[in-house]
Design an enzyme around this catalytic site. Sequence first.
Site, short mmCIF file in Angstrom:
data_model
loop_
_atom_site.label_atom_id
_atom_site.label_comp_id
_atom_site.label_asym_id
_atom_site.label_seq_id
_atom_site.Cartn_x
_atom_site.Cartn_y
_atom_site.Cartn_z
N HIS A 1 -1.46 -16.42 6.98
CA HIS A 1 -0.13 -16.57 6.36
C HIS A 1 0.87 -15.74 7.15
O HIS A 1 1.98 -16.20 7.48
CB HIS A 1 -0.19 -16.11 4.90
CG HIS A 1 1.00 -16.49 4.08
ND1 HIS A 1 1.15 -16.10 2.77
CD2 HIS A 1 2.10 -17.22 4.37
CE1 HIS A 1 2.29 -16.58 2.30
NE2 HIS A 1 2.89 -17.26 3.25
N HIS B 1 -4.85 -14.43 4.15
CA HIS B 1 -3.64 -13.60 4.16
C HIS B 1 -3.14 -13.41 5.59
O HIS B 1 -1.94 -13.51 5.87
CB HIS B 1 -3.93 -12.24 3.54
CG HIS B 1 -4.03 -12.24 2.06
ND1 HIS B 1 -3.05 -12.79 1.25
CD2 HIS B 1 -4.97 -11.73 1.22
CE1 HIS B 1 -3.40 -12.62 -0.03
NE2 HIS B 1 -4.56 -11.99 -0.07
N HIS C 1 -10.98 -15.15 2.46
CA HIS C 1 -9.81 -14.81 1.64
C HIS C 1 -8.85 -13.92 2.43
O HIS C 1 -7.64 -14.20 2.51
CB HIS C 1 -10.27 -14.09 0.36
CG HIS C 1 -9.16 -13.73 -0.58
ND1 HIS C 1 -8.87 -14.46 -1.70
CD2 HIS C 1 -8.25 -12.71 -0.56
CE1 HIS C 1 -7.84 -13.92 -2.33
NE2 HIS C 1 -7.46 -12.85 -1.66
N GLU C 2 -9.37 -12.85 3.02
CA GLU C 2 -8.50 -11.92 3.73
C GLU C 2 -7.92 -12.54 5.00
O GLU C 2 -6.77 -12.27 5.35
CB GLU C 2 -9.25 -10.62 4.06
CG GLU C 2 -9.78 -9.87 2.83
CD GLU C 2 -8.71 -9.57 1.79
OE1 GLU C 2 -7.51 -9.48 2.14
OE2 GLU C 2 -9.06 -9.44 0.60
#
Length: 692
Positions: free
Chosen positions: A476, A473, A469-470
């Site tokens: 992105h 980020h 998940h991190e």
Amino acid sequence: MKLLKPLWVAGKRQVSTWSPLATAFNTRPTSRSRPMFDSLRERTGLFNKPELLSFEGFNSLKEQAIAATDRLIDEATSNPTRPMVDIFDELSDTLCKVADLAEFVRIAHPQPHFASAAEEACISVSGVVEKLNTHKGLYEALRDSVKRGTCGDRHLAELFLFDFEQSGIQLPDGPRQRVVALNDLILQTGQQFMAGAAKPRRVPRAAIPQNVRQFFSSEGEHVTVSGVYAECGEAAAREAAYRLYLAPDARQEQLLCATLRARHQLADLCGFQCYADRAIKASTMETSSNVRQFLDILSDNLHDRANIDFEAMTEMKRKETPYQKSLMCWDTPYFTHKAKTQLLNVASSDFNPYFSLGACMEGLNMLCQELYGITLQSEQMLPGESWSPDVYKLAVVAEDEGLLGHIYCDLYERPGKPHQDCHFTIQGGKLLPDGSYQNPIVVVMLSLSGGHRSGPALLGPGAVDNLFHEVGHAMHSMLARANHQHVAGTRCATDLAELPSVLMEHFAACPDVVRRFARHFQTGAPMPEDMLQRLCASKHLFGASEMQLQVFYSALDQQYHGCEAAQCGDTTHALRQVQKQYYGLPYVDNTAWQHRFSHLIGYGAKYYSYLISRALAWAVWRKHFAHEPLSRSAGAGLRHGLLRHGGSIPPQILLRDYLETEITPHTLAMALTEELDYHKDHLDTVFKVAAK
């Protein structure tokens, strides 16, 4: 350079088949493991900033930023020769480079003098930002450039204008001063509420049923209740903890009501019907009425599906405690955990040896290579560049463009470090005047244990999800190539910012992907196929009831920040009504769990964003990746059609063009419903195989 080659022994066999990246992450760096000639290398400062060779450098960075800010204000207000948004973005970039770095160091640096200097820099820069937000000349220069059509990127100009107008700068002096006062009140009451939300409750021993007192920490004649004991196997202890920890708190009620009233007054002064409309403007959903429509459609779809989950849990409870036949709010986490354990058929910790930190990083690198043609390369840091010796540094390198940016990985727990998984932007990407690109710098933070000489850090399935998940980020941020840093990478609407990270969780739950990297840290053996299938399926067990809970939380957040907030007098009464409408289990008398729900402050009418991002992530997964998860063409489409833009395009337009469909409350609610049904079918298949 001294190479670290840890060898973990399985019997007499030594394994050395890990990639250099996996080998690096399977060894926890220490000050002793640095190259022998480190002492001879020139020292640099934190994040390679020469000013930060010592903590006193924060003052120098702050002064440089203030001087640059004054120069840019003069340029903006005296016949500028370049587009106004370029000046404003340089202003934003100048301040963010100090504020974002200082905020991270304040939170993460183990040395108090560094953390203190960083905090002082944060306070100083916040003062400068406040000055800018109330600078009428600056606001009028931007507003007039928009009217004349000389502002440059109009979407970005309107975002800057909205930032100004949130401070009421467009209002007459009296209302504007009221907006400033309300913002200050909201900050103070919100901080106090969040502190109270996490505070343990101290109660007399007599308040705890005698048969479960052994489950609680005692201090003389008092007992400390520090949580709801969600996974405790004793039903009576769960009930006692739930009722005591979530009992109403008069001070928390006062703070919450004060915050909600102030937010409503602030929104009213700024021309909004309610605070929710103010918070949701410029997001994917655009208005609070769209959010409520989405929640209502999804709630209707979830009703029967969630009841099936609750019936299964009720049956589990009847078998375990025949004298208690009703399923209650304090039961669902326990029985969800128990059902997952039964499906897995082994202890959750039995999966950990297949998820060494190095194996997981190898999996992330494999994903980046397959999808984007990008490699994660471990880099040796210069002396002084890191705030802790056990931090890793990754260069993100594309096969065509070269270096895209750097990710610092602060993954291990240490005294004083916040126990939270998060992503920090240290420097945003932006196009520079000479045509080159300012590469992004980010930090990924986890709180893992292990990684010492006895072996690498081993991640549980939940930690694997959090890591993916991190890193979602972080990627992105790395892959965005917006012209302006104010809208680069994760600097976009909240419900859009979470899409890439939630999408990464789909990869972490896909057997075809996990099979490529999950292998035993000692033997190198792949995870047995039966274990793999059970693990991936277990992540979706009781998904409907869990989603219904998120809908309930989101609906309550909307209720508190809607038009009704003006008459806020009893937040528990509102909770009762919302729970009855949106959740399948009854409200527990004399409880007020909203007094512990700190997300009401941090998200403030945007808690729904998780559900929207999940719906969007499923739409992306289903359309582009479900049939071929490691497709290069799908990865290129994601990168160039979505990620590279950050927040530079309005989210509705960006998502509509990428997904080739209108983004409406109905399509998003149906996407989540479809996801639930898909995973339910997969679970049924796994159950049938397991029963044979």
